[in-house]
Design a protein around this motif. Structure first.
Motif, PDB file in Angstrom:
ATOM      1  N   TYR A  13      50.532  48.219  17.709  1.00 43.90           N
ATOM      2  CA  TYR A  13      50.775  48.581  16.313  1.00 43.90           C
ATOM      3  C   TYR A  13      51.427  49.947  16.311  1.00 43.90           C
ATOM      4  O   TYR A  13      51.074  50.816  17.106  1.00 43.90           O
ATOM      5  CB  TYR A  13      49.459  48.673  15.538  1.00 43.90           C
ATOM      6  CG  TYR A  13      48.732  47.362  15.349  1.00 43.90           C
ATOM      7  CD1 TYR A  13      49.166  46.428  14.403  1.00 43.90           C
ATOM      8  CD2 TYR A  13      47.600  47.067  16.096  1.00 43.90           C
ATOM      9  CE1 TYR A  13      48.478  45.234  14.220  1.00 43.90           C
ATOM     10  CE2 TYR A  13      46.906  45.880  15.913  1.00 43.90           C
ATOM     11  CZ  TYR A  13      47.360  44.974  14.964  1.00 43.90           C
ATOM     12  OH  TYR A  13      46.666  43.795  14.785  1.00 43.90           O
ATOM     13  N   VAL A  20      49.363  52.121  18.943  1.00 45.21           N
ATOM     14  CA  VAL A  20      48.065  51.634  19.427  1.00 45.21           C
ATOM     15  C   VAL A  20      48.289  50.330  20.185  1.00 45.21           C
ATOM     16  O   VAL A  20      48.918  49.410  19.665  1.00 45.21           O
ATOM     17  CB  VAL A  20      47.100  51.357  18.243  1.00 45.21           C
ATOM     18  CG1 VAL A  20      45.787  50.764  18.750  1.00 45.21           C
ATOM     19  CG2 VAL A  20      46.839  52.607  17.434  1.00 45.21           C
ATOM     20  N   ALA A  22      46.725  47.274  21.085  1.00 46.06           N
ATOM     21  CA  ALA A  22      45.521  46.506  20.713  1.00 46.06           C
ATOM     22  C   ALA A  22      45.205  45.422  21.741  1.00 46.06           C
ATOM     23  O   ALA A  22      44.043  45.132  22.003  1.00 46.06           O
ATOM     24  CB  ALA A  22      45.708  45.897  19.329  1.00 46.06           C
ATOM     25  N   PRO A  41      33.264  45.194  22.110  1.00 45.60           N
ATOM     26  CA  PRO A  41      33.023  46.342  21.232  1.00 45.60           C
ATOM     27  C   PRO A  41      34.040  46.433  20.101  1.00 45.60           C
ATOM     28  O   PRO A  41      35.127  45.866  20.193  1.00 45.60           O
ATOM     29  CB  PRO A  41      33.151  47.546  22.176  1.00 45.60           C
ATOM     30  CG  PRO A  41      33.858  47.048  23.387  1.00 45.60           C
ATOM     31  CD  PRO A  41      33.620  45.573  23.472  1.00 45.60           C
ATOM     32  N   SER A  42      33.666  47.141  19.071  1.00 43.90           N
ATOM     33  CA  SER A  42      34.543  47.348  17.929  1.00 43.90           C
ATOM     34  C   SER A  42      35.857  48.001  18.389  1.00 43.90           C
ATOM     35  O   SER A  42      35.835  48.915  19.214  1.00 43.90           O
ATOM     36  CB  SER A  42      33.803  48.247  16.941  1.00 43.90           C
ATOM     37  OG  SER A  42      34.526  48.337  15.779  1.00 43.90           O
ATOM     38  N   GLY A  43      36.971  47.502  17.909  1.00 45.33           N
ATOM     39  CA  GLY A  43      38.266  48.080  18.261  1.00 45.33           C
ATOM     40  C   GLY A  43      38.864  47.537  19.541  1.00 45.33           C
ATOM     41  O   GLY A  43      39.935  47.975  19.978  1.00 45.33           O
ATOM     42  N   LYS A  46      39.659  42.038  19.199  1.00 43.62           N
ATOM     43  CA  LYS A  46      39.223  40.650  18.945  1.00 43.62           C
ATOM     44  C   LYS A  46      39.920  40.061  17.718  1.00 43.62           C
ATOM     45  O   LYS A  46      40.439  38.950  17.749  1.00 43.62           O
ATOM     46  CB  LYS A  46      37.696  40.601  18.725  1.00 43.62           C
ATOM     47  CG  LYS A  46      36.894  41.160  19.876  1.00 43.62           C
ATOM     48  CD  LYS A  46      35.406  41.128  19.604  1.00 43.62           C
ATOM     49  CE  LYS A  46      34.936  42.006  18.455  1.00 43.62           C
ATOM     50  NZ  LYS A  46      35.172  43.447  18.626  1.00 43.62           N
ATOM     51  N   SER A  47      39.905  40.852  16.670  1.00 39.36           N
ATOM     52  CA  SER A  47      40.509  40.405  15.423  1.00 39.36           C
ATOM     53  C   SER A  47      42.021  40.227  15.602  1.00 39.36           C
ATOM     54  O   SER A  47      42.598  39.230  15.151  1.00 39.36           O
ATOM     55  CB  SER A  47      40.215  41.483  14.384  1.00 39.36           C
ATOM     56  OG  SER A  47      40.327  41.001  13.143  1.00 39.36           O
TER      57      SER A  47
HETATM   58  P1  ADP Z   1      38.197  44.413  16.853  1.00 38.81           P
HETATM   59  O1  ADP Z   1      38.397  43.162  16.041  1.00 38.81           O
HETATM   60  O2  ADP Z   1      37.782  44.129  18.268  1.00 38.81           O
HETATM   61  O3  ADP Z   1      37.287  45.409  16.198  1.00 38.81           O
HETATM   62  P2  ADP Z   1      40.931  45.027  16.124  1.00 38.81           P
HETATM   63  O4  ADP Z   1      41.756  43.892  16.600  1.00 38.81           O
HETATM   64  O5  ADP Z   1      40.587  45.074  14.677  1.00 38.81           O
HETATM   65  O6  ADP Z   1      39.627  45.133  17.021  1.00 38.81           O
HETATM   66  O7  ADP Z   1      41.680  46.399  16.482  1.00 38.81           O
HETATM   67  C1  ADP Z   1      42.171  46.691  17.780  1.00 38.81           C
HETATM   68  C2  ADP Z   1      42.892  48.019  17.727  1.00 38.81           C
HETATM   69  O8  ADP Z   1      44.072  47.897  16.957  1.00 38.81           O
HETATM   70  C3  ADP Z   1      42.081  49.138  17.080  1.00 38.81           C
HETATM   71  O9  ADP Z   1      42.364  50.341  17.754  1.00 38.81           O
HETATM   72  C4  ADP Z   1      42.596  49.165  15.662  1.00 38.81           C
HETATM   73  O10 ADP Z   1      42.470  50.446  15.108  1.00 38.81           O
HETATM   74  C5  ADP Z   1      44.063  48.788  15.843  1.00 38.81           C
HETATM   75  N1  ADP Z   1      44.605  48.065  14.683  1.00 38.81           N
HETATM   76  C6  ADP Z   1      44.186  46.869  14.210  1.00 38.81           C
HETATM   77  N2  ADP Z   1      44.931  46.496  13.154  1.00 38.81           N
HETATM   78  C7  ADP Z   1      45.858  47.466  12.959  1.00 38.81           C
HETATM   79  C8  ADP Z   1      46.933  47.647  12.029  1.00 38.81           C
HETATM   80  N3  ADP Z   1      47.201  46.735  11.075  1.00 38.81           N
HETATM   81  N4  ADP Z   1      47.653  48.774  12.139  1.00 38.81           N
HETATM   82  C9  ADP Z   1      47.397  49.695  13.097  1.00 38.81           C
HETATM   83  N5  ADP Z   1      46.414  49.583  14.007  1.00 38.81           N
HETATM   84  C10 ADP Z   1      45.642  48.484  13.951  1.00 38.81           C
END
Ligand code: ADP
Length: 214
Positions: A13, A20, A22, A41-43, A46-47
């Motif tokens: 991203y 970042v 991801a 872990p968070s971040g 996964k999402s």
């Molecule tokens: P999880 O689901 O494991 O908590 P995410 O997939 O939400 O992790 O996020 C992974 C990384 O990507 C994190 O560092 C998050 O801050 C970053 N991130 C996620 N979505 C965005 C976005 N739309 N823009 C910028 N950074 C993002």
């Protein structure tokens, strides 16, 4: 048979100083009918992973295949519509529509299913989640657990072979978590492919066919 395959997936991203990473070179696949839990872990991405897999995010590098078909900028919307539904942490029901209209909107608009057929299927799925009496109410009158069960019934009414769940119990009060997990356990017995991002470690271990760490 593999229904989902991810090869060397990278997702970043932003750019420059604010970039970042991801996902860095992720590969894995999911068999048809499999129930896969993704924990970490968070971040950890996964999402992002399931959003790339269902075409909500464009990948930076690597490939996503659905049923052997490569997802591209051009094909991702159509593949998503044909193959996958998503259950979100915050339910994402339309507040201005009744429960029934929330369930039939996708099939009628996106899949050209006849309204009466969509309603019959919606009713079956409302029964499946134990909420057939709530067909004509608005989402705001329901508890969080009930709203998430409606969101699951909505995903089922799309009749897609794959359902993604993005932390489906994280926004719920603790006493409502189990009613949602119970529905997911039921679905796990069917031939639906489920990819579930969850913090419910015990649930993942007990119920999923496979747990993937991200
Ligand atoms: P999880 O689901 O494991 O908590 P995410 O997939 O939400 O992790 O996020 C992974 C990384 O990507 C994190 O560092 C998050 O801050 C970053 N991130 C996620 N979505 C965005 C976005 N739309 N823009 C910028 N950074 C993002």
């Amino acid at each position: 048979m593999k229904i989902l395959e991810v090869t060397n997936l990278c997702k970043t991203y932003g750019k420059g100083d604010t970039m970042v990473k991801a996902l860095d070179n992720v590969s894995f696949s999911v068999e048809k009918g499999e129930f896969v839990a993704i924990i970490g872990p968070s971040g950890s991405g996964k999402s992002t992973l399931i959003r790339c897999m269902n075409g909500l995010e464009e990948v930076t590098k690597g490939e996503v295949y659905i049923d052997g078909q490569l997802m591209t900028h051009k094909t991702r919307a159509a593949l998503n519509r044909q193959y996958s539904s998503m259950v979100f942490q915050q339910f994402n029901l339309y507040p201005h529509l009744t429960v029934m209209d929330n369930l039939t909107l996708g099939p009628v608009k996106l899949k050209k299913v006849r309204k009466d057929e969509a309603e019959a299927l919606a009713m079956e799925n409302l029964k499946r989640v134990g909420l057939e009496k709530k067909a004509l109410v608005y989402p705001a009158t329901l508890s969080g657990g009930q709203q998430q069960r409606i969101a699951i019934a909505r995903a089922l009414t799309m009749k897609n072979p794959v359902i993604y769940f993005d932390e489906p119990t994280s926004a719920l009060d603790p006493e409502m978590v189990q009613e949602v997990l119970d529905i997911m356990i039921e679905l796990g017995h069917d031939n639906i492919t489920m990819v579930v991002v969850t913090h419910e470690m015990g649930f993942a271990r007990e119920v999923a066919d496979r747990v993937v760490f991200c």
